[in-house]
Design an enzyme around this catalytic site. Structure first.
Site, mmCIF file in Angstrom:
data_model
loop_
_atom_site.group_PDB
_atom_site.id
_atom_site.type_symbol
_atom_site.label_atom_id
_atom_site.label_comp_id
_atom_site.label_asym_id
_atom_site.label_seq_id
_atom_site.Cartn_x
_atom_site.Cartn_y
_atom_site.Cartn_z
ATOM 1 N N LYS A 132 29.528 39.972 48.634
ATOM 2 C CA LYS A 132 30.362 40.580 49.458
ATOM 3 C C LYS A 132 30.351 40.001 50.798
ATOM 4 C CE LYS A 132 31.878 43.341 46.517
ATOM 5 N NZ LYS A 132 33.408 43.196 45.681
ATOM 6 N N SER A 164 32.631 45.208 50.880
ATOM 7 C CA SER A 164 31.758 46.399 50.658
ATOM 8 C C SER A 164 31.031 46.768 51.993
ATOM 9 C CB SER A 164 31.017 46.480 49.400
ATOM 10 O OG SER A 164 29.903 47.505 49.262
ATOM 11 N N ALA A 200 42.806 45.496 38.042
ATOM 12 C CA ALA A 200 43.634 46.613 38.286
ATOM 13 C C ALA A 200 43.987 47.686 36.965
ATOM 14 C CB ALA A 200 45.097 46.138 38.680
ATOM 15 N N SER A 201 42.769 47.531 36.170
ATOM 16 C CA SER A 201 42.998 48.505 35.340
ATOM 17 C C SER A 201 42.252 49.641 35.470
ATOM 18 C CB SER A 201 42.097 47.885 33.784
ATOM 19 O OG SER A 201 40.840 47.253 34.292
ATOM 20 N N TYR A 215 24.794 41.910 45.264
ATOM 21 C CA TYR A 215 26.044 42.172 45.497
ATOM 22 C C TYR A 215 26.354 42.054 46.990
ATOM 23 C CZ TYR A 215 29.743 46.158 45.381
ATOM 24 O OH TYR A 215 30.832 46.835 45.783
HETATM 25 P P1 NAP Z 1 35.639 49.692 38.700
HETATM 26 O O1 NAP Z 1 36.153 51.362 38.640
HETATM 27 O O2 NAP Z 1 34.312 49.311 38.081
HETATM 28 O O3 NAP Z 1 36.711 48.672 38.184
HETATM 29 C C1 NAP Z 1 36.412 47.427 38.021
HETATM 30 C C2 NAP Z 1 37.642 46.564 37.878
HETATM 31 O O4 NAP Z 1 37.400 45.087 38.108
HETATM 32 C C3 NAP Z 1 38.157 46.786 36.386
HETATM 33 O O5 NAP Z 1 39.633 46.625 36.482
HETATM 34 C C4 NAP Z 1 37.390 45.660 35.602
HETATM 35 O O6 NAP Z 1 38.415 45.438 34.537
HETATM 36 C C5 NAP Z 1 37.683 44.673 36.869
HETATM 37 N N1 NAP Z 1 36.868 43.349 36.599
HETATM 38 C C6 NAP Z 1 35.516 43.423 36.678
HETATM 39 N N2 NAP Z 1 34.999 41.935 36.438
HETATM 40 C C7 NAP Z 1 36.081 41.134 36.326
HETATM 41 C C8 NAP Z 1 36.281 39.982 36.157
HETATM 42 N N3 NAP Z 1 35.169 39.154 35.980
HETATM 43 N N4 NAP Z 1 37.728 39.617 35.977
HETATM 44 C C9 NAP Z 1 38.755 40.277 35.920
HETATM 45 N N5 NAP Z 1 38.513 41.643 36.184
HETATM 46 C C10 NAP Z 1 37.182 42.188 36.414
HETATM 47 O O7 NAP Z 1 35.257 49.276 40.212
HETATM 48 P P2 NAP Z 1 35.926 49.995 41.542
HETATM 49 O O8 NAP Z 1 34.712 51.153 42.004
HETATM 50 O O9 NAP Z 1 37.169 50.287 41.685
HETATM 51 O O10 NAP Z 1 35.789 48.602 42.598
HETATM 52 C C11 NAP Z 1 36.654 47.673 42.765
HETATM 53 C C12 NAP Z 1 36.338 46.913 43.913
HETATM 54 O O11 NAP Z 1 35.866 47.679 45.151
HETATM 55 C C13 NAP Z 1 34.938 45.853 43.460
HETATM 56 O O12 NAP Z 1 35.092 44.601 43.960
HETATM 57 C C14 NAP Z 1 33.857 46.980 44.246
HETATM 58 O O13 NAP Z 1 32.719 45.754 44.358
HETATM 59 C C15 NAP Z 1 34.373 47.192 45.476
HETATM 60 N N6 NAP Z 1 33.791 48.256 45.953
HETATM 61 C C16 NAP Z 1 33.698 49.476 45.469
HETATM 62 C C17 NAP Z 1 33.182 50.642 45.998
HETATM 63 C C18 NAP Z 1 32.880 51.824 45.354
HETATM 64 O O14 NAP Z 1 32.226 52.578 45.912
HETATM 65 N N7 NAP Z 1 33.383 52.046 44.054
HETATM 66 C C19 NAP Z 1 32.559 50.138 47.267
HETATM 67 C C20 NAP Z 1 32.628 49.100 47.736
HETATM 68 C C21 NAP Z 1 33.272 48.201 47.279
HETATM 69 P P3 NAP Z 1 37.950 45.783 32.933
HETATM 70 O O15 NAP Z 1 38.636 47.323 33.224
HETATM 71 O O16 NAP Z 1 38.734 44.949 32.138
HETATM 72 O O17 NAP Z 1 36.473 45.773 33.003
#
Ligand code: NAP
Length: 248
Positions: A163, A146, A15-16, A159
């Site tokens: 998912k 995803s 959630a960061s 990935y």
């Molecule tokens: P993001 O901006 O890269 O943020 C990832 C978040 O996950 C950060 O808060 C990070 O913490 C945290 N994190 C990663 N590994 C972790 C771990 N092992 N333990 C605890 N926290 C962890 O990613 P996002 O795009 O928001 O994606 C969020 C979710 O949506 C993911 O599951 C991703 O696969 C999914 N998703 C994203 C997209 C897209 O297009 N963006 C599409 C489909 C699915 P830190 O800040 O401490 O690193």
């Protein structure tokens, strides 16, 4: 929320930043106290906390690596000891990372890191939180899958596998716990503008997307918020796409 006048918590992993941050803000608007999980980026997590508090919400940081069984157990056990009787009503398994590589060149670490943060992370955190949801006979679990887990994408064997695994687990768990008023759903975003997609060329890729743009974290958060609400009680075991019409 399920009951009046009792402080209920929502735990959002990752959630960061990005989608998780937007989800935390929306759940806070719904009246939940937020547990802001993250792995390493404390400055970003503090910014999520600040934004929630600026809107009159309540939140605290709960850092742990979702992939580490012992980290998860220690952090959640300690939180429960410090908050006896507290109820986590909503769990959003959102933490995840991308380590793309063609299968022929994939390193073990790229495989285990991605499976660890999404699939195993979901397992470790859900198993811990679920017990109290079962006792309370109410809960909402939303797993961030995803489009890649539905259709499979080249360069993302790790990935897509993670998912797709989350999607299977969502469907199975939904059937285990439906009688206890616990719903379990997956959200499957397409391309969403966050740090995770920061290295992608939106101008080029948007041509494949009928809506002709990447989505926003806030749009995903609105979907998660509905699934987390009491109004979504008859929706369970589903995978809801949010992808601007990108055909799976
Ligand atoms: P993001 O901006 O890269 O943020 C990832 C978040 O996950 C950060 O808060 C990070 O913490 C945290 N994190 C990663 N590994 C972790 C771990 N092992 N333990 C605890 N926290 C962890 O990613 P996002 O795009 O928001 O994606 C969020 C979710 O949506 C993911 O599951 C991703 O696969 C999914 N998703 C994203 C997209 C897209 O297009 N963006 C599409 C489909 C699915 P830190 O800040 O401490 O690193």
């Amino acid at each position: 929320m399920n009951a009046q006048n009792v402080q209920k918590y929502a735990l959002v992993t990752g959630a960061s930043r990005g989608i998780g941050k937007a989800v935390a803000l929306r759940l806070s608007e719904m009246g939940y106290a937020l547990l802001i999980n993250y792995k390493a980026n404390e400055a970003a997590a503090l910014e999520t906390l600040r934004m929630i508090e600026a809107h009159g919400g309540t939140a605290c940081l709960l850092p742990f690596d979702v992939a580490g069984k012992d980290h998860v157990r220690k952090a959640l056990d300690q939180w429960h000891e410090e908050h006896p009787g507290a109820v986590i009503e909503v769990l959003v398994n959102n933490a995840g990372n991308r380590r793309d590589a063609l299968m022929a060149f994939m390193e073990d670490e790229q495989w285990s890191s991605v499976l660890g943060s999404s699939l195993e992370g979901m397992y470790h955190v859900t198993r811990h939180v679920l017990k109290n949801m079962l006792l309370n006979r109410y809960g909402r679990i939303i797993n961030m899958a995803s489009l890649s887990g539905l259709k499979g994408l080249p360069g993302q064997v790790n990935y897509s596998a993670a998912k797709a695994g989350m999607i299977g687990a969502t469907k199975a768990l939904a059937q285990e716990v439906a009688r206890r008023n616990i719903t379990v759903n997956a959200v499957a975003p397409g391309f969403i503008r966050t740090d995770m997609t920061g290295d992608l060329n939106e101008t080029e890729l948007k041509a494949q997307i009928p809506a002709n743009r990447f989505g926003t974290a806030e749009e995903v958060a609105d979907l998660v918020a509905f699934l987390a609400s009491s109004k979504a009680g008859y929706i369970t075991g589903q995978v809801i796409g949010i992808n601007g019409g990108l055909y799976t």
